[in-house]
Scaffold this active site. Structure first.
Site, PDB file in Angstrom:
ATOM      1  N   SER A 173      44.465  28.333  57.062  1.00  0.00           N
ATOM      2  CA  SER A 173      43.579  28.480  58.212  1.00  0.00           C
ATOM      3  C   SER A 173      42.243  27.816  57.913  1.00  0.00           C
ATOM      4  O   SER A 173      42.027  27.285  56.833  1.00  0.00           O
ATOM      5  CB  SER A 173      43.375  29.962  58.534  1.00  0.00           C
ATOM      6  OG  SER A 173      44.567  30.696  58.385  1.00  0.00           O
ATOM      7  N   HIS A 205      33.879  36.315  56.505  1.00  0.00           N
ATOM      8  CA  HIS A 205      32.688  37.149  56.523  1.00  0.00           C
ATOM      9  C   HIS A 205      31.522  36.398  57.170  1.00  0.00           C
ATOM     10  O   HIS A 205      31.565  35.175  57.313  1.00  0.00           O
ATOM     11  CB  HIS A 205      32.330  37.556  55.094  1.00  0.00           C
ATOM     12  CG  HIS A 205      33.409  38.332  54.388  1.00  0.00           C
ATOM     13  ND1 HIS A 205      33.280  39.654  54.049  1.00  0.00           N
ATOM     14  CD2 HIS A 205      34.655  37.971  53.970  1.00  0.00           C
ATOM     15  CE1 HIS A 205      34.383  40.073  53.445  1.00  0.00           C
ATOM     16  NE2 HIS A 205      35.238  39.062  53.386  1.00  0.00           N
ATOM     17  N   ASP A 261      36.629  32.141  51.043  1.00  0.00           N
ATOM     18  CA  ASP A 261      37.113  31.351  49.911  1.00  0.00           C
ATOM     19  C   ASP A 261      37.834  30.128  50.479  1.00  0.00           C
ATOM     20  O   ASP A 261      38.586  30.245  51.464  1.00  0.00           O
ATOM     21  CB  ASP A 261      38.118  32.153  49.082  1.00  0.00           C
ATOM     22  CG  ASP A 261      37.467  33.210  48.216  1.00  0.00           C
ATOM     23  OD1 ASP A 261      36.273  33.502  48.417  1.00  0.00           O
ATOM     24  OD2 ASP A 261      38.160  33.773  47.347  1.00  0.00           O
TER      25      ASP A 261
END
Length: 356
Positions: free
Chosen positions: A303, A217, A162
């Site tokens: 991040s 992911h 996201d």
């Protein structure tokens, strides 16, 4: 006799020496006081106005303004002279980020969770758990399996996280974020042989803000290498910071892995640390990766995940390229499509509509 001794002990010469020393001490403290006053004055000097951080919401195609966690602190660090000194000496150091990360592991940090959720309107209905032992426990929360559907098509690349994305079809011919700086893949990978494969490749940068889901992911399936660590600093990756120093991605601590796929070749997936990121945790095991499976997570802090593709391997979705060309990020969710395999037509590759 006593008065005589006192007279000898406290002679005019002694008094003069004492007064001279006192005067020097006062002068020294006066200078210190003036310097301290100047230091404090500069610290509170009005900060320059900053353009708000705007991005395109992908679902609605509307331009939105991002609410930034710690905005005043970030602007002070990067735009105030005292702030810059603080950044250079303390804020970018691993020690500070590690200490703050440790504070977020304490049980007392749990009291920050509810205000944070309310302040940034975080949807907790999609979280697996609703109760957390500390702030990092909340920050690294897992989502329900149905919260982020994965586009399973073998020719499709999905977002690994996201966040808000910048996309470049050809990094050798694209201005990166601000005019005057091109992404230096050689410095970024710190490996000239490997970097040569990607010098004309495609680049996708997914920035995770503190309010985002902070697990990352796999964007495609394939064979995965062990993570290679590159030491560095802990600058913020927020656009306020990038406007001042676009080389941050090549200066910060980062870890990259090579994901080998029969259609997309060797894909670089790199996680970049930032200010107050306690740790980059790799959770994957083995050498085989399935698209959408968890690779790892960031502890507290904003991040970034960076994807690098070899030349002519990916056709990035046009909306991402168009928004980037206009200077805007685009919001994306983990698992949603961001590109596909670049097709050949009569031995020629189908070009992206926006190549720059």
């Amino acid at each position: 006799k006593i008065s005589g001794y006192i007279g000898k002990a406290i002679s005019p010469k002694s008094v003069n020496l004492y007064l001279m020393k006192l005067t020097k001490t006062k002068k020294r403290w006066g200078v210190i006081f003036i310097l301290l006053a100047i230091f404090i004055s500069i610290s509170f000097y009005p900060l320059p106005h900053q353009k708000p951080i705007q991005y395109y919401e992908r679902e609605s195609s509307q331009l939105k303004t991002e609410k930034v966690a710690g905005e005043k602190w970030l602007v002070w660090l990067y735009y105030n002279p005292v702030g810059k000194a603080t950044l250079w000496t303390l804020a970018k150091r691993k020690l500070v980020s590690s200490l703050y990360g440790n504070l977020m592991d304490r049980a007392s940090s749990a009291e920050k969770i509810r205000p944070f959720i309310e302040d940034f309107n975080i949807d907790m209905s999609i979280a697996q758990n609703q109760h957390f032992n500390n702030f990092n426990d909340f920050f690294t929360r897992k989502l329900r399996k149905d919260a982020r559907p994965i586009d399973t098509g073998s020719r499709i690349v999905v977002s690994p996280a996201d966040g808000k994305i910048l996309a470049y079809a050809d990094i050798s011919n694209s201005w990166f974020f601000i005019k005057g700086y091109r992404f230096d893949v050689y410095s970024f990978l710190d490996n000239p042989v490997l970097a040569k494969k990607y010098r004309n490749g495609s680049l996708l940068i997914i920035r995770l803000a503190p309010m985002d889901y902070h697990r990352f992911h796999f964007p495609v399936s394939g064979n995965i290498s062990q993570a290679k660590k590159i030491n560095g600093d802990y600058y913020s990756v927020n656009p306020f910071a990038l406007r001042k120093n676009a080389e941050i991605f090549c200066l910060n601590k980062r870890e990259y892995s090579i994901l080998t796929n029969p259609l997309f070749g060797d894909v670089i997936m790199c996680e970049v640390g930032a200010t107050m990121v306690g740790s980059i945790i790799q959770t994957y095991k083995g050498t085989v990766a399935q698209k959408g499976d968890e690779k790892g997570y960031f502890k507290f802090g904003g991040s970034t995940v960076v994807l690098l593709f070899e030349k002519d391997k990916i056709h990035i979705d046009p909306d991402l390229l168009i928004n980037t060309s206009k200077g805007y990020e685009t919001s994306v969710k983990m698992g949603e499509r961001i590109g596909e395999k670049k097709m050949k037509i009569n031995s020629q590759y189908l070009d992206n509509p926006i190549a720059k």
